[in-house]
Design an enzyme around this catalytic site. Structure first.
Site, PDB file in Angstrom:
ATOM      1  N   TYR A 152       0.726  -1.350  -0.081  1.00 14.46           N
ATOM      2  CA  TYR A 152      -0.026   0.205   0.095  1.00 14.46           C
ATOM      3  C   TYR A 152       0.721   1.227   0.173  1.00 14.46           C
ATOM      4  O   TYR A 152       2.004   1.344   0.667  1.00 14.46           O
ATOM      5  CB  TYR A 152      -0.817   0.043   1.388  1.00 14.46           C
ATOM      6  CG  TYR A 152      -1.766   1.143   1.453  1.00 14.46           C
ATOM      7  CD1 TYR A 152      -2.665   1.409   0.452  1.00 14.46           C
ATOM      8  CD2 TYR A 152      -1.675   2.243   2.506  1.00 14.46           C
ATOM      9  CE1 TYR A 152      -3.577   2.410   0.592  1.00 14.46           C
ATOM     10  CE2 TYR A 152      -2.323   3.310   2.709  1.00 14.46           C
ATOM     11  CZ  TYR A 152      -3.480   3.548   1.580  1.00 14.46           C
ATOM     12  OH  TYR A 152      -4.103   4.680   1.804  1.00 14.46           O
ATOM     13  N   ASP A 183       9.146   2.710  -0.348  1.00 16.07           N
ATOM     14  CA  ASP A 183       8.285   3.352   0.498  1.00 16.07           C
ATOM     15  C   ASP A 183       8.454   2.786   1.954  1.00 16.07           C
ATOM     16  O   ASP A 183       8.215   1.819   2.190  1.00 16.07           O
ATOM     17  CB  ASP A 183       6.911   3.007   0.098  1.00 16.07           C
ATOM     18  CG  ASP A 183       5.888   3.611   0.940  1.00 16.07           C
ATOM     19  OD1 ASP A 183       6.112   4.118   1.751  1.00 16.07           O
ATOM     20  OD2 ASP A 183       4.535   3.499   0.440  1.00 16.07           O
ATOM     21  N   LYS A 201       4.467   9.102   9.020  1.00 12.20           N
ATOM     22  CA  LYS A 201       4.264   8.539  10.382  1.00 12.20           C
ATOM     23  C   LYS A 201       5.207   8.805  11.494  1.00 12.20           C
ATOM     24  O   LYS A 201       5.162  10.196  11.539  1.00 12.20           O
ATOM     25  CB  LYS A 201       4.153   7.144   9.949  1.00 12.20           C
ATOM     26  CG  LYS A 201       2.877   6.538   9.194  1.00 12.20           C
ATOM     27  CD  LYS A 201       2.558   5.146   9.104  1.00 12.20           C
ATOM     28  CE  LYS A 201       1.238   5.104   8.315  1.00 12.20           C
ATOM     29  NZ  LYS A 201       1.141   4.282   7.244  1.00 12.20           N
TER      30      LYS A 201
HETATM   31  C1  LIG Z   1       0.653   4.755   5.743  1.00  9.86           C
HETATM   32  C2  LIG Z   1       1.407   4.319   4.470  1.00  9.86           C
HETATM   33  C3  LIG Z   1       1.151   5.043   3.520  1.00  9.86           C
HETATM   34  C4  LIG Z   1       0.080   6.258   3.279  1.00  9.86           C
HETATM   35  O1  LIG Z   1       0.436   7.200   4.207  1.00  9.86           O
HETATM   36  P1  LIG Z   1      -0.710   8.332   4.905  1.00  9.86           P
HETATM   37  O2  LIG Z   1       0.068   9.389   5.643  1.00  9.86           O
HETATM   38  O3  LIG Z   1      -1.802   7.598   5.529  1.00  9.86           O
HETATM   39  O4  LIG Z   1      -1.156   9.109   3.584  1.00  9.86           O
HETATM   40  C5  LIG Z   1       2.071   4.925   2.395  1.00  9.86           C
HETATM   41  N1  LIG Z   1       2.745   3.830   2.181  1.00  9.86           N
HETATM   42  C6  LIG Z   1       2.995   3.089   3.397  1.00  9.86           C
HETATM   43  C7  LIG Z   1       3.915   1.807   3.379  1.00  9.86           C
HETATM   44  C8  LIG Z   1       2.142   3.233   4.418  1.00  9.86           C
HETATM   45  O5  LIG Z   1       2.010   2.403   5.470  1.00  9.86           O
END
Ligand SMILES: *Cc1c(COP(=O)(O)O)cnc(C)c1O
Length: 428
Positions: free
Chosen positions: A145, A240, A268
């Site tokens: 994701y 990511d 995060k």
């Molecule tokens: C949470 C997450 C996102 C998206 O971040 P948001 O701040 O919720 O938009 C993208 N990539 C990964 C791996 C994530 O865990």
């Protein structure tokens, strides 16, 4: 009367005003049934709901709360920053300090830009990769994701080498067509795709440790081959690390696996619980961004002083390195306990973990990709989730989310969790 009567009333009312009653879908508990509790406050590893129930929290606001909730260092930094203004719309020194902190921590990052969410970070990194390479195609992996932008809300079509299909209504098939999707850890499929389409791919984006379909790890050789193939075809590699960055160590998953990406995305933890995202990497690529280059990207609140202050405070608290050692020990402790109580109860659980991130699948392991993860018995997970919640332990309300331990989880908190799980497993 229910022990969560006030939460239930608030949720019923919210349903009339907010779609699904929530501002992010997984919070609605649809995957496990029932209705969510409403948070009143949180401190350390505990979250308290509006009915006064307290839970040991393994969601940690989906990752950011690595120091636990309301960590004094972070609250203090936010308060101090707020007295000087909450947004300037012109550079402020905290942005530079934060950029230096990220660079010092992650060697592959030569330049970095801050934005407001992980979604913005990955979306911008994709546009940058397309602008830099002059190509449109991207490759992602099923089960990874990367936020909710159009190019990335794409799932595998039928057949291993077909192009992606929209994973949401409202994503034009014409957009999804530019995104190829492969199973994670499938070297053969990867080599096949690169042979045919490598020269059309602007970027490959991946979670180095995928943690949005539960949790699984890269197989030996997978990342090395991916790096070789991308380099050979002039395709950028985007790590990511929105979830794993500063969670698995100072340089995230890329350091653990010896991967040198061209671009990395963060979020995060680097916002210390405030809205933030960041993307960075090779300077020659990053300089393609406006105002230097032709790739446009902007944000009214980007580099927000409160978010930068909170992120810096989180950083400084982690820097000694003790935090990650403690998190590893806590992760190992929880794993050993959970595996033991599951075995004692005769319940098949595949407990997967790296550092302070974990997932227990209700199936035979190991799990290497989304297809494996889907073998988990989700109705059993739902019973497990509610059994834990009713006894004061809050896990993510979906089989396909990772759990997070914070430095505020004490040995006793983890032992309490294992005791609760022993009870719950008896009735699964
Ligand atoms: C949470 C997450 C996102 C998206 O971040 P948001 O701040 O919720 O938009 C993208 N990539 C990964 C791996 C994530 O865990």
């Amino acid at each position: 009367m229910s022990v969560r009567a006030i939460s239930e009333a608030l949720f019923a009312e919210s349903l009339r005003h907010i779609p699904g009653g929530v501002n992010s879908p997984v919070r609605a508990f649809r995957a496990v049934g029932g209705t969510p509790f409403f948070a009143h406050s949180a401190q350390g590893c505990r979250i308290t709901d509006v009915d006064g129930n307290s839970y040991i929290d393994y969601v940690g606001t989906w990752g950011p709360a690595i120091l636990g909730h309301a960590a004094p260092a972070i609250i203090g930094a936010i308060q101090e920053a707020a007295t000087r203004g909450t947004s300037f719309g012109i550079p402020n020194p905290l942005e530079l300090e934060m950029a230096l902190a990220v660079k010092a921590s992650v060697p592959s990052v030569e330049k970095v830009r801050f934005c407001n969410s992980g979604t913005e970070a990955t979306m911008s990194a994709i546009r940058l990769a397309r602008g830099f390479t002059g190509r449109d195609g991207i490759l992602k992996f099923d089960g990874c994701y990367h936020g909710h932008s159009d190019s990335l809300l794409v799932k595998a079509g039928s057949g291993a080498l077909t192009l992606g299909h929209p994973d949401s209504a409202g994503v034009p098939a014409d957009f999804a067509r530019h995104t190829a999707v492969l199973p994670f850890n499938d070297l053969e499929a990867l080599q096949g795709l690169f042979q045919q389409h490598g020269s059309k791919l602007a970027a490959v984006i991946l979670e180095v440790v995928p943690a949005n379909a539960g949790l699984y790890l890269p197989k030996p050789g997978f990342l090395e081959t991916l790096r070789e193939l991308t380099t050979a075809s002039g395709t950028l590699l985007i790590a990511d690390e929105v979830m794993t960055g500063f969670r698995l160590g100072p340089s995230g998953a890329q350091e653990i696996y010896g991967l040198k990406p061209d671009l990395s995305c963060f979020g995060k933890i680097i916002g210390g619980g405030l809205p933030v995202g960041a993307f960075g990497g090779r300077a020659d690529i990053m300089d393609y961004l406006a105002p230097l280059g032709p790739v446009y990207q902007a944000g009214t609140l980007s580099g927000n002083p409160l978010a930068m202050a909170a992120g810096l405070a989180a950083f400084k608290s982690l820097q000694s390195g003790e935090a990650w050692k403690q998190l590893e020990a806590s992760g190992r402790h929880l794993e050993a306990g959970m595996v033991e109580v599951a075995r004692a109860a005769g319940v098949e659980v595949c407990w997967q973990r790296i550092g302070s991130m974990f997932c227990g699948y209700f199936c035979r392991g190991p799990v290497w990709n989304l297809e494996d993860a889907l073998r988990s018995d989700r109705s059993r997970f739902a019973r497990f989730f509610h059994g834990m919640l009713d006894r004061g332990v809050y896990l993510a309300p979906s089989q396909f989310e990772a759990g997070f331990i914070s430095t505020a989880h004490s040995v006793e908190d983890i032992e309490q969790t294992i005791r609760v799980a022993r009870e719950v497993f008896k009735h699964l």
